[in-house]
Design a protein around this motif. Structure first.
Motif, PDB file in Angstrom:
ATOM      1  N   ALA A  64      19.443   2.219  -1.595  1.00  0.00           N
ATOM      2  CA  ALA A  64      19.955   3.413  -1.958  1.00  0.00           C
ATOM      3  C   ALA A  64      18.735   4.066  -2.715  1.00  0.00           C
ATOM      4  N   GLU A  65      18.695   5.329  -2.581  1.00  0.00           N
ATOM      5  CA  GLU A  65      17.874   6.152  -3.307  1.00  0.00           C
ATOM      6  C   GLU A  65      18.818   6.739  -4.484  1.00  0.00           C
ATOM      7  N   PRO A  66      18.415   6.138  -5.896  1.00  0.00           N
ATOM      8  CA  PRO A  66      19.360   6.796  -6.662  1.00  0.00           C
ATOM      9  C   PRO A  66      19.525   8.393  -6.897  1.00  0.00           C
TER      10      PRO A  66
ATOM     11  N   PHE B 169      17.010  -0.543  -5.286  1.00  0.00           N
ATOM     12  CA  PHE B 169      16.972   1.191  -5.552  1.00  0.00           C
ATOM     13  C   PHE B 169      15.498   1.418  -5.111  1.00  0.00           C
ATOM     14  N   ASP B 170      15.451   2.380  -4.054  1.00  0.00           N
ATOM     15  CA  ASP B 170      14.374   3.095  -3.480  1.00  0.00           C
ATOM     16  C   ASP B 170      13.823   4.214  -4.617  1.00  0.00           C
ATOM     17  N   GLU B 171      13.037   3.766  -5.340  1.00  0.00           N
ATOM     18  CA  GLU B 171      12.593   4.787  -6.409  1.00  0.00           C
ATOM     19  C   GLU B 171      11.262   5.297  -6.100  1.00  0.00           C
ATOM     20  N   ILE B 172      10.930   5.414  -4.514  1.00  0.00           N
ATOM     21  CA  ILE B 172       9.619   5.903  -4.256  1.00  0.00           C
ATOM     22  C   ILE B 172       9.346   7.346  -4.674  1.00  0.00           C
ATOM     23  N   GLN B 173      10.175   7.836  -4.480  1.00  0.00           N
ATOM     24  CA  GLN B 173      10.247   9.611  -4.719  1.00  0.00           C
ATOM     25  C   GLN B 173      10.600   9.744  -6.291  1.00  0.00           C
ATOM     26  N   THR B 174      11.518   9.064  -6.810  1.00  0.00           N
ATOM     27  CA  THR B 174      12.190   9.579  -8.122  1.00  0.00           C
ATOM     28  C   THR B 174      11.244   8.859  -9.257  1.00  0.00           C
TER      29      THR B 174
ATOM     30  N   ALA C  89       6.417   3.582  -5.109  1.00  0.00           N
ATOM     31  CA  ALA C  89       4.975   4.047  -4.490  1.00  0.00           C
ATOM     32  C   ALA C  89       4.879   5.315  -5.030  1.00  0.00           C
ATOM     33  N   LYS C  90       4.199   6.257  -4.043  1.00  0.00           N
ATOM     34  CA  LYS C  90       3.905   7.542  -3.928  1.00  0.00           C
ATOM     35  C   LYS C  90       3.051   8.187  -5.534  1.00  0.00           C
ATOM     36  N   ALA C  91       3.922   8.339  -6.467  1.00  0.00           N
ATOM     37  CA  ALA C  91       3.095   8.788  -7.842  1.00  0.00           C
ATOM     38  C   ALA C  91       2.466   7.643  -8.394  1.00  0.00           C
TER      39      ALA C  91
ATOM     40  N   GLY D  43      16.308  12.051  -2.039  1.00  0.00           N
ATOM     41  CA  GLY D  43      15.096  13.012  -1.876  1.00  0.00           C
ATOM     42  C   GLY D  43      15.164  13.949  -0.752  1.00  0.00           C
ATOM     43  N   GLU D  44      14.883  13.388   0.449  1.00  0.00           N
ATOM     44  CA  GLU D  44      14.507  13.790   1.680  1.00  0.00           C
ATOM     45  C   GLU D  44      16.107  14.185   2.188  1.00  0.00           C
ATOM     46  N   GLY D  45      17.208  13.699   1.697  1.00  0.00           N
ATOM     47  CA  GLY D  45      18.554  14.075   2.097  1.00  0.00           C
ATOM     48  C   GLY D  45      19.101  15.402   1.426  1.00  0.00           C
TER      49      GLY D  45
ATOM     50  N   SER E  67      20.085   9.128   4.015  1.00  0.00           N
ATOM     51  CA  SER E  67      18.898   8.437   3.127  1.00  0.00           C
ATOM     52  C   SER E  67      17.560   8.608   3.982  1.00  0.00           C
ATOM     53  N   TYR E  68      16.482   8.322   3.399  1.00  0.00           N
ATOM     54  CA  TYR E  68      15.152   8.323   3.978  1.00  0.00           C
ATOM     55  C   TYR E  68      14.358   6.965   3.160  1.00  0.00           C
ATOM     56  N   HIS E  69      14.131   6.186   3.996  1.00  0.00           N
ATOM     57  CA  HIS E  69      13.607   5.006   3.340  1.00  0.00           C
ATOM     58  C   HIS E  69      11.972   4.557   3.969  1.00  0.00           C
ATOM     59  N   GLY E  70      11.375   5.381   4.616  1.00  0.00           N
ATOM     60  CA  GLY E  70      10.374   5.304   5.612  1.00  0.00           C
ATOM     61  C   GLY E  70      10.407   5.041   7.062  1.00  0.00           C
ATOM     62  N   ASP E  71       9.187   4.903   7.653  1.00  0.00           N
ATOM     63  CA  ASP E  71       9.202   5.169   8.867  1.00  0.00           C
ATOM     64  C   ASP E  71       8.947   4.015   9.849  1.00  0.00           C
TER      65      ASP E  71
ATOM     66  N   MET F 154       0.711  -1.139  -0.067  1.00  0.00           N
ATOM     67  CA  MET F 154      -0.116   0.073  -0.056  1.00  0.00           C
ATOM     68  C   MET F 154       0.755   1.304   0.047  1.00  0.00           C
ATOM     69  N   THR F 155       2.010   1.317   0.540  1.00  0.00           N
ATOM     70  CA  THR F 155       2.944   2.287   0.819  1.00  0.00           C
ATOM     71  C   THR F 155       4.416   1.983   0.439  1.00  0.00           C
ATOM     72  N   GLY F 156       5.016   3.223   0.535  1.00  0.00           N
ATOM     73  CA  GLY F 156       6.468   3.063   0.463  1.00  0.00           C
ATOM     74  C   GLY F 156       7.147   2.418   1.348  1.00  0.00           C
ATOM     75  N   THR F 157       7.119   2.802   2.641  1.00  0.00           N
ATOM     76  CA  THR F 157       7.823   1.869   3.644  1.00  0.00           C
ATOM     77  C   THR F 157       7.582   0.512   3.622  1.00  0.00           C
ATOM     78  N   GLU F 158       6.092   0.120   3.244  1.00  0.00           N
ATOM     79  CA  GLU F 158       6.096  -1.452   3.231  1.00  0.00           C
ATOM     80  C   GLU F 158       6.905  -2.120   1.915  1.00  0.00           C
ATOM     81  N   ALA F 159       6.873  -1.250   1.160  1.00  0.00           N
ATOM     82  CA  ALA F 159       7.696  -1.807  -0.048  1.00  0.00           C
ATOM     83  C   ALA F 159       9.267  -1.804   0.270  1.00  0.00           C
ATOM     84  N   ASN F 160       9.599  -1.042   1.031  1.00  0.00           N
ATOM     85  CA  ASN F 160      11.004  -1.343   1.401  1.00  0.00           C
ATOM     86  C   ASN F 160      11.157  -2.356   2.336  1.00  0.00           C
ATOM     87  N   GLU F 161      10.183  -2.553   3.475  1.00  0.00           N
ATOM     88  CA  GLU F 161      10.243  -3.693   4.298  1.00  0.00           C
ATOM     89  C   GLU F 161      10.302  -4.854   3.769  1.00  0.00           C
TER      90      GLU F 161
HETATM   91  N1  PLP Z   1      11.343   6.028   0.450  1.00  0.00           N
HETATM   92  C1  PLP Z   1      11.448   7.413   0.156  1.00  0.00           C
HETATM   93  C2  PLP Z   1      12.782   7.890  -0.865  1.00  0.00           C
HETATM   94  C3  PLP Z   1      10.523   8.142   0.309  1.00  0.00           C
HETATM   95  O1  PLP Z   1      10.872   9.563  -0.200  1.00  0.00           O
HETATM   96  C4  PLP Z   1       9.647   8.077   0.987  1.00  0.00           C
HETATM   97  C5  PLP Z   1       8.643   9.114   1.654  1.00  0.00           C
HETATM   98  O2  PLP Z   1       8.652  10.195   1.466  1.00  0.00           O
HETATM   99  C6  PLP Z   1       9.529   6.658   1.685  1.00  0.00           C
HETATM  100  C7  PLP Z   1      10.446   5.842   1.241  1.00  0.00           C
HETATM  101  C8  PLP Z   1       8.189   6.284   2.648  1.00  0.00           C
HETATM  102  O3  PLP Z   1       7.214   6.247   1.750  1.00  0.00           O
HETATM  103  P1  PLP Z   1       5.703   6.114   2.433  1.00  0.00           P
HETATM  104  O4  PLP Z   1       5.678   7.319   3.185  1.00  0.00           O
HETATM  105  O5  PLP Z   1       4.609   5.804   1.366  1.00  0.00           O
HETATM  106  O6  PLP Z   1       5.861   5.017   3.252  1.00  0.00           O
END
Ligand code: PLP
Length: 396
Positions: free
Chosen positions: A185-187, A218-223, A247-249, A190-192, A134-138, A106-113
């Protein structure tokens, strides 16, 4: 209005002491309308979500069609759901052959998990490598590989065996070894603070993972989905990950995420024990229908190319003594100002003038610029005019 605000304060959990607190009436295209009648240009796209604008008609009509068919019917992975199959087929047709199987979340963080678990199970290794800033979710796993100690420390202990390396430094890649399950890695970070690494470094990262048998995530959740000027940012670096998270878009405004890999890697989830990674709502059919419409629009309108034009336009126009640097790629840009106070002032004044901007999580002097990819150029002009006017006032 007072009534809504009061209940928002009392019954809806806040994530800071100073949420934006704007009351939304409706949103369409690049605009968000507030209940006080103000209309904002959304220049952050709900943080890289509404890449084809808000409530795109193609998304709405596919959502309606799916609503007439079915909503949730069964936990993930058991039934053949047309909306999931059609979308996975379309997505994989646009990815390298090795990225052929999609696990929906459903979400980005779950995809990374899911990606981290998959890498551990597929390799039988436990060491995880991630990058500073890096930022990969919470959720706990994603937070464990998020490269900023102040966000991790209050929740310790997190996952063990995580090594953080400086992003973009080739020598540091030596720490990736034969005990490493994966490198995430995020290619483009984003949040960094919208940091684009050198292509040679990305290629060295890929080579080191191949050499040691570590899986590259590769975490392309934002890119992803055109924002960086190619459908996925990895295409711009000439490297292919073993696992891609998105995820996201993806959902065009509906919640959807996924991790994508080869069917061989995914074999690890099917056995010893079976059902070793399951979810109830992953790949909700309404979100998948919305995602198919979204990807079709991105491809038909060649929005990755549009992202490149947006970048060229912004870089050409956005010049001012207060701007230290405009960095990023495509429509994932950041404008570095002198300090936190200036950044806050500029973002606040732009908001008053009808332009929604924000900063990034790990950087407080960078203004995020991430408009919808299909924004009209006259709206883009208006947005840049507002920024330049506000910078002029801030300077005065
Ligand atoms: N990975 C990246 C690169 C993100 O930018 C984000 C959210 O900003 C996430 C993971 C987490 O995604 P979500 O908020 O859908 O769990």
């Amino acid at each position: 209005m007072g009534f809504l605000r009061e209940r928002f304060a009392r019954h809806v959990a806040w994530t800071s002491d100073s949420p934006l607190g704007l009351a939304v009436e409706r949103a369409y295209g690049p605009y968000i309308e507030l209940d006080n009648g103000h209309r904002l240009i959304d220049f952050i796209s709900g943080i890289a979500v509404s890449s084809i604008g808000h409530r795109h008609p193609r998304v709405l009509s596919e959502v309606e069609r799916q609503l007439d068919r079915h909503l949730h019917v069964m936990v993930y992975g058991e039934f053949i759901q047309r909306a999931q199959v059609e979308y996975a087929t379309l997505l994989c047709s646009r990815l390298p052959d090795s990225l052929e199987t999609v696990y929906f979340t459903m979400t980005g963080t779950e995809a990374n998990e899911g990606a981290l678990k998959l890498a551990k199970k597929a390799t039988g290794r436990t060491k995880l490598v991630a990058f500073e800033r890096s930022y990969h979710g919470d959720t706990h796993g994603s937070l464990s590989v998020t490269g900023r100690a102040i966000y991790r420390e209050p929740f310790m202990p997190l996952l063990p065996d995580v090594t953080f390396l400086p992003f973009g430094e080739t020598e540091a890649l030596e720490s990736i070894d034969r005990e490493t399950a994966c490198v995430i890695a995020e290619p483009i970070q984003g949040e960094g603070g919208i940091r684009v690494p050198r292509a040679e470094w990305m290629q060295a990262l890929r080579a080191r993972c191949t050499e040691t048998g570590a899986l590259l995530i590769f975490d392309e959740i934002q890119t992803g989905f055109g924002r960086s000027g190619t459908l996925f940012a990895f295409e711009g670096f000439g490297v292919v990950p073993d696992i891609l998270t998105v995820a996201k878009a993806m959902g065009g405004g509906m919640p959807l995420g996924a991790f994508v890999a080869s069917s061989e890697i995914f074999g690890a989830f099917r056995r010893d024990p079976p059902l070793s990674h399951v979810t109830t709502f992953g790949g909700h059919p309404v979100s998948c229908a919305a995602a198919r419409a979204t990807l079709e629009v991105i491809l038909e309108e060649n929005l990755p190319a549009r992202a490149r034009s947006i970048e060229a336009h912004i870089r050409r126009r956005l010049r001012h003594a207060l701007i230290r640097e405009v960095r990023g790629k495509g429509a994932l840009l950041g404008m570095e100002l002198a300090d936190k106070a200036t950044t806050e002032r500029v973002v606040r004044r732009c908001l008053r003038a009808g332009l929604l901007l924000s900063w990034t999580l790990h950087s407080d002097s960078l203004v995020r610029l991430a408009p919808p990819l299909n924004i009209d150029f006259d709206v883009l002009e208006t947005a840049v005019d507002i920024i330049l006017k506000v910078l002029g006032e801030a300077e005065a």
